[in-house]
Design a protein around this motif. Structure first.
Motif, PDB file in Angstrom:
ATOM      1  N   SER A   1      33.506  40.393  41.690  1.00 41.70           N
ATOM      2  CA  SER A   1      32.471  40.161  40.610  1.00 41.70           C
ATOM      3  C   SER A   1      32.433  38.684  40.210  1.00 41.70           C
ATOM      4  O   SER A   1      33.534  38.054  40.595  1.00 41.70           O
ATOM      5  CB  SER A   1      32.625  41.150  39.330  1.00 41.70           C
ATOM      6  OG  SER A   1      34.243  40.818  39.136  1.00 41.70           O
ATOM      7  N   GLU A   2      31.579  38.329  39.469  1.00 39.23           N
ATOM      8  CA  GLU A   2      31.297  36.717  39.136  1.00 39.23           C
ATOM      9  C   GLU A   2      32.622  36.261  38.382  1.00 39.23           C
ATOM     10  O   GLU A   2      32.878  34.871  38.811  1.00 39.23           O
ATOM     11  CB  GLU A   2      30.104  36.880  37.818  1.00 39.23           C
ATOM     12  CG  GLU A   2      29.331  35.566  38.060  1.00 39.23           C
ATOM     13  CD  GLU A   2      29.169  34.929  39.396  1.00 39.23           C
ATOM     14  OE1 GLU A   2      28.702  35.445  40.263  1.00 39.23           O
ATOM     15  OE2 GLU A   2      29.459  33.535  39.679  1.00 39.23           O
ATOM     16  N   GLU A   3      33.202  36.850  37.735  1.00 37.36           N
ATOM     17  CA  GLU A   3      34.464  36.433  36.839  1.00 37.36           C
ATOM     18  C   GLU A   3      35.556  35.768  38.061  1.00 37.36           C
ATOM     19  O   GLU A   3      36.391  35.007  37.853  1.00 37.36           O
ATOM     20  CB  GLU A   3      35.036  37.102  35.890  1.00 37.36           C
ATOM     21  CG  GLU A   3      35.642  38.670  36.620  1.00 37.36           C
ATOM     22  CD  GLU A   3      36.003  39.549  35.239  1.00 37.36           C
ATOM     23  OE1 GLU A   3      35.065  40.413  35.226  1.00 37.36           O
ATOM     24  OE2 GLU A   3      36.731  39.375  34.741  1.00 37.36           O
TER      25      GLU A   3
ATOM     26  N   SER B   1      34.037  32.810  39.516  1.00 37.86           N
ATOM     27  CA  SER B   1      34.119  31.495  38.751  1.00 37.86           C
ATOM     28  C   SER B   1      35.420  30.957  38.744  1.00 37.86           C
ATOM     29  O   SER B   1      35.547  29.737  38.380  1.00 37.86           O
ATOM     30  CB  SER B   1      33.789  32.056  37.320  1.00 37.86           C
ATOM     31  OG  SER B   1      34.753  32.848  36.521  1.00 37.86           O
ATOM     32  N   ILE B   2      36.378  31.645  38.953  1.00 37.10           N
ATOM     33  CA  ILE B   2      37.677  31.017  38.981  1.00 37.10           C
ATOM     34  C   ILE B   2      38.335  30.266  40.261  1.00 37.10           C
ATOM     35  O   ILE B   2      39.155  29.891  40.195  1.00 37.10           O
ATOM     36  CB  ILE B   2      38.989  31.758  38.454  1.00 37.10           C
ATOM     37  CG1 ILE B   2      39.189  33.130  39.304  1.00 37.10           C
ATOM     38  CG2 ILE B   2      38.878  32.497  37.036  1.00 37.10           C
ATOM     39  CD1 ILE B   2      40.570  33.710  39.288  1.00 37.10           C
TER      40      ILE B   2
END
Lengths: 189, 189
Positions: free
Chosen positions: A148-150, A153-154
């Motif tokens: 997922s996007e999270e 993002s890291i």
């Protein structure tokens, strides 16, 4: 090659086919296949990442059969493969585990079957692995419909998708890990 | 590339861990994973080779779920992958099927986790695939402990083993097919 390489199979946070956040279940054959691939390509640890306590208990039961029980006696190569497997609750815990082991924060590389902007191409990915320097790399693979996007993002890099001969892009995660580690870590053919 | 490529997953004749001849059972996830890999890399057909009538009935039941039943509706990509799968009783029938389809006898390439004499190296294997000419190639993979001698004896080439970073050579057949097709058929990375 000096860089320690770690692989994480993420069961959360991932999305389902409709892009909704889910926790996926551990699949027995994922553990076997990916452990064997990781052992083949000299990966330091294969983290099975799942926040569910009962799912991690299931993983430990499976591992015990092969590491301490009847499985390991009849099939010592499988016991050897399972020696690289570690169950953990989160991506953050995998990062901490690598920091404890190596004293360095790893680069986070994520993978996706989808194209997008700023993907790390395979040649550059291979070059980064072959470069000198000891910063560890953690390569994350999503189960279900993908990371997922999270998680993206890291990540420091998202590797470009594996493309075959056409537009079909539905490899199993087991096959995707095999091809990825072969492309990044094999002796050059 | 013009050469039609076929993949065969052989359940007989193969050997067990002690080198004895056996008929192995069909594994559901082999069919899924290898069909998806074959579809990704543009393989013409994926033959599941098993002499047992009941095993081929099981294969047909699995395929029906994904091609005609509920599976295909909820997961159309899987239906597409299964379109390349064909169950057959023997390696000879796979050869005949290719002859009927293409009008040419295929080159037979076998695979093994073991080193040996006269192995086709990966560079040469890739070069042969990329060369002009329309003779089809049938690449055979063994289940259980691997293909038996009688299959090697009819093969034109035995491809060299996939080597990782060390002496561990126990990839799953699903991972071995993925890496092999990527090495031979992917767009060059």
């Amino acid at each position: 090659m000096k860089k320690p390489i770690y692989v994480g199979l993420v069961h959360h946070p991932v999305v389902n086919r409709r892009g909704e956040p889910v926790i996926s279940a551990i699949t027995n054959l994922d553990i076997h296949d990916i452990a064997r691939t990781c052992r083949t390509f000299g990966v330091n640890s294969f983290f099975v990442i799942n926040p569910s306590e009962t799912q991690l208990m299931l993983l430990n039961d499976i591992m015990a059969h092969w590491k301490k029980g009847a499985g390991g006696k009849s099939n010592p190569e499988r016991k050897e493969a399972f020696s690289v497997v570690k169950g953990l609750e989160s991506v953050e815990m995998a990062i901490s585990s690598i920091e404890e082991e190596t004293g360095m924060r790893p680069e986070i590389w994520t993978t996706s079957a989808r194209d997008g902007e700023n993907r790390l191409c395979w040649q550059d990915a291979r070059r980064r692995i072959d470069e000198s320097g000891e910063q560890p790399v953690l390569i994350l693979f999503g189960t279900a419909g993908g990371l997922s996007e999270e998680v993206f993002s890291i990540s420091d890099f998202i590797i470009e998708p594996i493309k075959g001969k056409n537009c079909y892009n539905h490899l199993s995660v087991r096959s995707a890990v095999a091809i990825t580690l072969d492309r990044l870590l094999s002796r050059r053919i």
